[in-house]
Design an enzyme around this catalytic site. Structure first.
Site, PDB file in Angstrom:
ATOM      1  N   GLU A  92       0.842  -1.201   0.000  1.00  0.00           N
ATOM      2  CA  GLU A  92       0.000   0.000   0.000  1.00  0.00           C
ATOM      3  C   GLU A  92       0.876   1.250   0.000  1.00  0.00           C
ATOM      4  O   GLU A  92       2.024   1.212   0.436  1.00  0.00           O
ATOM      5  CB  GLU A  92      -0.900   0.009   1.253  1.00  0.00           C
ATOM      6  CG  GLU A  92      -2.367  -0.285   0.960  1.00  0.00           C
ATOM      7  CD  GLU A  92      -3.104   0.888   0.309  1.00  0.00           C
ATOM      8  OE1 GLU A  92      -2.490   1.682  -0.440  1.00  0.00           O
ATOM      9  OE2 GLU A  92      -4.311   1.006   0.554  1.00  0.00           O
ATOM     10  N   ASP A  93       0.309   2.335  -0.473  1.00  0.00           N
ATOM     11  CA  ASP A  93       1.041   3.599  -0.451  1.00  0.00           C
ATOM     12  C   ASP A  93       0.960   4.256   0.929  1.00  0.00           C
ATOM     13  O   ASP A  93       1.968   4.448   1.586  1.00  0.00           O
ATOM     14  CB  ASP A  93       0.547   4.553  -1.549  1.00  0.00           C
ATOM     15  CG  ASP A  93      -0.968   4.753  -1.549  1.00  0.00           C
ATOM     16  OD1 ASP A  93      -1.667   4.154  -0.697  1.00  0.00           O
ATOM     17  OD2 ASP A  93      -1.455   5.511  -2.394  1.00  0.00           O
TER      18      ASP A  93
HETATM   19  P1  IMP Z   1      -7.513   5.143   4.284  1.00  0.00           P
HETATM   20  O1  IMP Z   1      -8.567   4.172   3.833  1.00  0.00           O
HETATM   21  O2  IMP Z   1      -8.102   6.348   4.945  1.00  0.00           O
HETATM   22  O3  IMP Z   1      -6.418   4.513   5.098  1.00  0.00           O
HETATM   23  O4  IMP Z   1      -6.937   5.753   2.966  1.00  0.00           O
HETATM   24  C1  IMP Z   1      -5.836   5.265   2.358  1.00  0.00           C
HETATM   25  C2  IMP Z   1      -5.795   5.794   0.954  1.00  0.00           C
HETATM   26  O5  IMP Z   1      -6.101   7.197   0.878  1.00  0.00           O
HETATM   27  C3  IMP Z   1      -4.392   5.648   0.456  1.00  0.00           C
HETATM   28  O6  IMP Z   1      -4.193   4.387  -0.116  1.00  0.00           O
HETATM   29  C4  IMP Z   1      -4.286   6.795  -0.525  1.00  0.00           C
HETATM   30  O7  IMP Z   1      -4.761   6.369  -1.786  1.00  0.00           O
HETATM   31  C5  IMP Z   1      -5.183   7.854   0.037  1.00  0.00           C
HETATM   32  N1  IMP Z   1      -4.392   8.824   0.823  1.00  0.00           N
HETATM   33  C6  IMP Z   1      -4.394   8.973   2.175  1.00  0.00           C
HETATM   34  N2  IMP Z   1      -3.542   9.922   2.573  1.00  0.00           N
HETATM   35  C7  IMP Z   1      -2.970  10.385   1.429  1.00  0.00           C
HETATM   36  C8  IMP Z   1      -1.962  11.391   1.156  1.00  0.00           C
HETATM   37  O8  IMP Z   1      -1.413  12.057   2.054  1.00  0.00           O
HETATM   38  N3  IMP Z   1      -1.635  11.582  -0.152  1.00  0.00           N
HETATM   39  C9  IMP Z   1      -2.203  10.876  -1.168  1.00  0.00           C
HETATM   40  N4  IMP Z   1      -3.121   9.918  -0.961  1.00  0.00           N
HETATM   41  C10 IMP Z   1      -3.515   9.690   0.313  1.00  0.00           C
HETATM   42 MG    MG Z   2      -4.148   3.775  -2.043  1.00  0.00          MG
END
Ligand code: IMP
Ligand code: MG
Length: 173
Positions: A92-93
């Site tokens: 994951e990123d």
């Molecule tokens: P979560 O489901 O809230 O953990 O969101 C994760 C996803 O949101 C990541 O895989 C990214 O695609 C996106 N995301 C969250 N924070 C960032 C950021 O700082 N920059 C770019 N994408 C982000």
């Molecule tokens: Mg992502």
């Protein structure tokens, strides 16, 4: 834009993580990369990983960012290969609220992998809403919106070789 991590710093850490994964999974490792954000990280990671490596991709779209714990994650593109019996590492990123990863791990566990681990480039623990296990973390950062090295703001900046923080919150879902 403020540069958080240079290309050189990222490369050094990616090589360390590749070594960590290899130590834990010495045999065949099956990497499942989450599109689109993880594609640059994956490309660097696999080139630092000796031995047998296979790669597959999944694309997810998350609508859950505002709705605490909604877990509303839609699959846009499924994996090509089955996971049964494989040592799987999800690539994951960013782990932000944890919503996307929690839903993904639940779905993948049902496919009977032998082991299931997660590696993320960036971890934002301050933003977590759902507890998720993450075995390997590139960098832990604060509550910043980050672009570059695969990460975007409205599809821009993915090509930058470094990671930068955006001052504007415009891209926050
Ligand atoms: P979560 O489901 O809230 O953990 O969101 C994760 C996803 O949101 C990541 O895989 C990214 O695609 C996106 N995301 C969250 N924070 C960032 C950021 O700082 N920059 C770019 N994408 C982000
Ligand atoms: Mg992502």
């Amino acid at each position: 834009m403020e540069i958080l991590l240079s290309a050189g710093e990222i490369q050094k850490r990616v090589a360390e993580i590749a070594g960590d994964i290899r130590r834990d999974v010495p045999g065949r490792v099956h990497l499942v990369a989450v599109l689109k954000g993880a594609f640059v990280f994956l490309a660097d990671l696999i080139r630092q990983m000796p031995g047998e490596v296979t790669v597959d991709f999944i694309a997810l779209s998350s609508y859950g960012s505002r709705m605490t714990g909604s877990g509303d994650v839609r699959m846009l593109k499924d994996l090509d290969m089955p996971l049964r019996g494989r040592d799987v590492v999800v690539v994951e990123d960013v782990i932000d609220s944890g919503t996307t990863l929690a839903a993904l791990l639940e779905a993948l566990r049902g496919r009977d992998p032998r082991t299931l681990r997660t590696v993320c480039l960036l971890n934002k623990p301050a933003r977590r809403r759902i507890a998720v296990p993450i075995e390997y973390v590139g960098f832990t950062i604060g509550d910043r919106f980050v672009v570059g090295y695969g990460l975007d703001c409205a599809e821009r900046y993915r090509h930058l070789p470094y990671l930068a923080a955006l001052e504007t919150g415009d891209c926050r879902v």
